[in-house]
Write an enzyme that holds these catalytic residues in place. Structure first.
Site, PDB file in Angstrom:
ATOM      1  N   ARG A   1       0.837  -1.207   0.000  1.00 34.51           N
ATOM      2  CA  ARG A   1       0.000   0.000   0.000  1.00 34.51           C
ATOM      3  C   ARG A   1       0.865   1.247   0.000  1.00 34.51           C
ATOM      4  NH1 ARG A   1      -5.059  -1.836   0.789  1.00 34.51           N
ATOM      5  NH2 ARG A   1      -5.331  -3.794   1.898  1.00 34.51           N
TER       6      ARG A   1
ATOM      7  N   GLY B   1       7.156  -1.647  -6.001  1.00 29.02           N
ATOM      8  CA  GLY B   1       6.489  -2.938  -5.836  1.00 29.02           C
ATOM      9  C   GLY B   1       7.372  -4.100  -6.284  1.00 29.02           C
ATOM     10  N   ASP B   2       8.126  -3.892  -7.350  1.00 23.08           N
ATOM     11  CA  ASP B   2       9.007  -4.962  -7.837  1.00 23.08           C
ATOM     12  C   ASP B   2      10.152  -5.212  -6.861  1.00 23.08           C
ATOM     13  OD1 ASP B   2       7.501  -5.251 -10.161  1.00 23.08           O
ATOM     14  OD2 ASP B   2       8.630  -3.681 -11.186  1.00 23.08           O
TER      15      ASP B   2
ATOM     16  N   GLY C   1       3.111   4.246   0.605  1.00 19.61           N
ATOM     17  CA  GLY C   1       3.601   4.831   1.852  1.00 19.61           C
ATOM     18  C   GLY C   1       2.850   4.347   3.083  1.00 19.61           C
TER      19      GLY C   1
HETATM   20  N1  LIG Z   1       6.462   6.826   0.014  1.00 18.90           N
HETATM   21  C1  LIG Z   1       6.951   5.654   0.459  1.00 18.90           C
HETATM   22  N2  LIG Z   1       7.662   5.617   1.612  1.00 18.90           N
HETATM   23  C2  LIG Z   1       8.167   4.439   2.079  1.00 18.90           C
HETATM   24  N3  LIG Z   1       8.000   3.267   1.452  1.00 18.90           N
HETATM   25  C3  LIG Z   1       7.303   3.261   0.295  1.00 18.90           C
HETATM   26  C4  LIG Z   1       6.745   4.445  -0.274  1.00 18.90           C
HETATM   27  N4  LIG Z   1       6.115   4.114  -1.440  1.00 18.90           N
HETATM   28  C5  LIG Z   1       6.280   2.780  -1.569  1.00 18.90           C
HETATM   29  N5  LIG Z   1       6.978   2.260  -0.543  1.00 18.90           N
HETATM   30  C6  LIG Z   1       7.320   0.847  -0.305  1.00 18.90           C
HETATM   31  O1  LIG Z   1       7.185   0.154  -1.518  1.00 18.90           O
HETATM   32  C7  LIG Z   1       6.177  -0.843  -1.396  1.00 18.90           C
HETATM   33  C8  LIG Z   1       5.471  -1.005  -2.717  1.00 18.90           C
HETATM   34  O2  LIG Z   1       4.874   0.205  -3.120  1.00 18.90           O
HETATM   35  P1  LIG Z   1       3.470   0.204  -3.875  1.00 18.90           P
HETATM   36  O3  LIG Z   1       3.202   1.588  -4.350  1.00 18.90           O
HETATM   37  O4  LIG Z   1       2.447  -0.427  -3.001  1.00 18.90           O
HETATM   38  O5  LIG Z   1       3.737  -0.785  -5.109  1.00 18.90           O
HETATM   39  P2  LIG Z   1       3.709  -0.527  -6.696  1.00 18.90           P
HETATM   40  O6  LIG Z   1       5.043   0.003  -7.040  1.00 18.90           O
HETATM   41  O7  LIG Z   1       3.471  -1.892  -7.234  1.00 18.90           O
HETATM   42  O8  LIG Z   1       2.575   0.424  -6.965  1.00 18.90           O
HETATM   43  C9  LIG Z   1       5.295  -0.372  -0.233  1.00 18.90           C
HETATM   44  O9  LIG Z   1       4.616  -1.441   0.394  1.00 18.90           O
HETATM   45  C10 LIG Z   1       6.334   0.247   0.690  1.00 18.90           C
HETATM   46  O10 LIG Z   1       6.993  -0.767   1.435  1.00 18.90           O
END
Ligand SMILES: Nc1ncnc2c1ncn2[C@@H]1O[C@H](COP(=O)(O)OP(=O)(O)O)[C@@H](O)[C@H]1O
Ligand SMILES: [Mg+2]
Length: 297
Positions: A204, A236-237, A206
């Site tokens: 999810r 996500g990757d 942040g």
């Molecule tokens: N702004 C952020 N600050 C800290 N960790 C982040 C942030 N954005 C993403 N992450 C980390 O990356 C993971 C994957 O991001 P997410 O946006 O859910 O996946 P995707 O890249 O598939 O859209 C998150 O669960 C979190 O651990």
């Protein structure tokens, strides 16, 4: 054990322009950057950086040897990557204007030209206890998942880019389904009932991540590490590759979530995709500085 990844390889061509071209218009770019992307290549780099014995299964055209060099330098085993004479390497043409508006053309090329026969040899090497990663950017997803499960391997499927038909087709052969928040919402809307998998990994952004163990009903939650994000491409990757590598080492879910979350947090503080994925040493340093921080529950 080994991690196998049936994954896309995409070359990103990024052009900076004054404005996006109109039909019939020819424009010179003010800047050009080339990068290595594709969910598959990114997950392979993440798993290899995390220390797993990572074999990329996929295909490219016959040019672009630098891609192989770059994957190998990050520790990915590239000997099973097929080079196709009649296909281009998958690529994205990304046009950016001064207002951060974009227009993108993707050509899947070799990624979607793979046939089951071409994968037969590497798939036959997958052994019990191994892990197969798959995302929705290549052909042969179902065939590969079925073969891996029959061999006794764990199959982790990233439902991205989200396509419900692709999810439905592969679901009977999946152990863990990985999604971001938007993908999870689309999935639960389309399939409201029970899912025939062992677990759901939902990230999810942040707001952190969770793993729902559907065999026991336990939900493990992991907060995101507070960082200043500059580029969330490949977050996500990075998470998926590190999570898989941690399970492959025999670590428990809370440990895997914490490691993957730290790796993804470091990634979002850096520009780029594959090249911005941190090494295991960097991730462990990051965690060492945060001993009691962000416990999972
Ligand atoms: N702004 C952020 N600050 C800290 N960790 C982040 C942030 N954005 C993403 N992450 C980390 O990356 C993971 C994957 O991001 P997410 O946006 O859910 O996946 P995707 O890249 O598939 O859209 C998150 O669960 C979190 O651990
Ligand atoms: Mg996101």
């Amino acid at each position: 054990m080994a991690i196998w990844n049936l994954g896309s390889i995409n070359i990103d061509h990024v052009y900076r322009l004054d404005h996006l071209p109109r039909p019939g218009e020819t424009l010179a770019a003010s800047r050009y950057v080339q990068g290595l992307g594709g969910k598959g290549a990114n997950q392979s780099v993440a798993a290899a950086c995390a220390g797993a014995d990572t074999h990329h299964l996929g295909a490219m055209g016959q040019a672009d040897d630098w891609v192989i060099d770059r994957l190998s330098r990050r520790g990915v085993v590239t000997t099973d990557i097929l080079r196709m004479a009649d296909q281009a390497t998958g690529h994205a043409i990304i046009l950016l204007d001064g207002q951060a508006e974009n227009a993108i053309v993707i050509h899947p090329g070799a990624n979607r030209a793979l046939t089951p026969a071409m994968l037969a040899d590497p798939l036959s090497e997958i052994a019990a206890g191994d892990t197969l990663l798959i995302q929705n950017e290549t052909s042969c997803q179902v065939e590969a998942a079925r073969a891996a499960r029959q061999a006794g391997a764990r199959v982790i499927y990233s439902a991205a880019p989200f396509d419900i038909a692709a999810v439905r087709a592969i679901l009977p052969h999946v152990s863990i389904l990985a999604m971001n928040a938007g993908e999870a919402e689309a999935l639960f809307a389309a399939i409201p009932g029970d899912l025939p998998v062992e677990g759901l990994l939902i990230t999810r952004g942040g707001e952190g991540a969770e793993y729902r163990d559907l065999t026991t009903g336990t939900v493990h939650r992991q907060a995101a590490f507070p960082v200043d994000p500059v580029d969330t491409t490949g977050a996500g990757d990075t998470f998926a590759g590190y999570f898989a590598a941690s399970l492959d080492r025999g670590e428990a879910i809370p440990q895997a979530l914490r490691l993957a979350s730290a790796a993804a947090a470091l990634k979002v503080t850096r520009h780029g995709a594959g090249e911005a994925i941190p090494t295991r040493a960097e991730v462990l340093d990051f965690l060492a500085a945060r001993p009691a921080d962000q416990p999972s529950e």
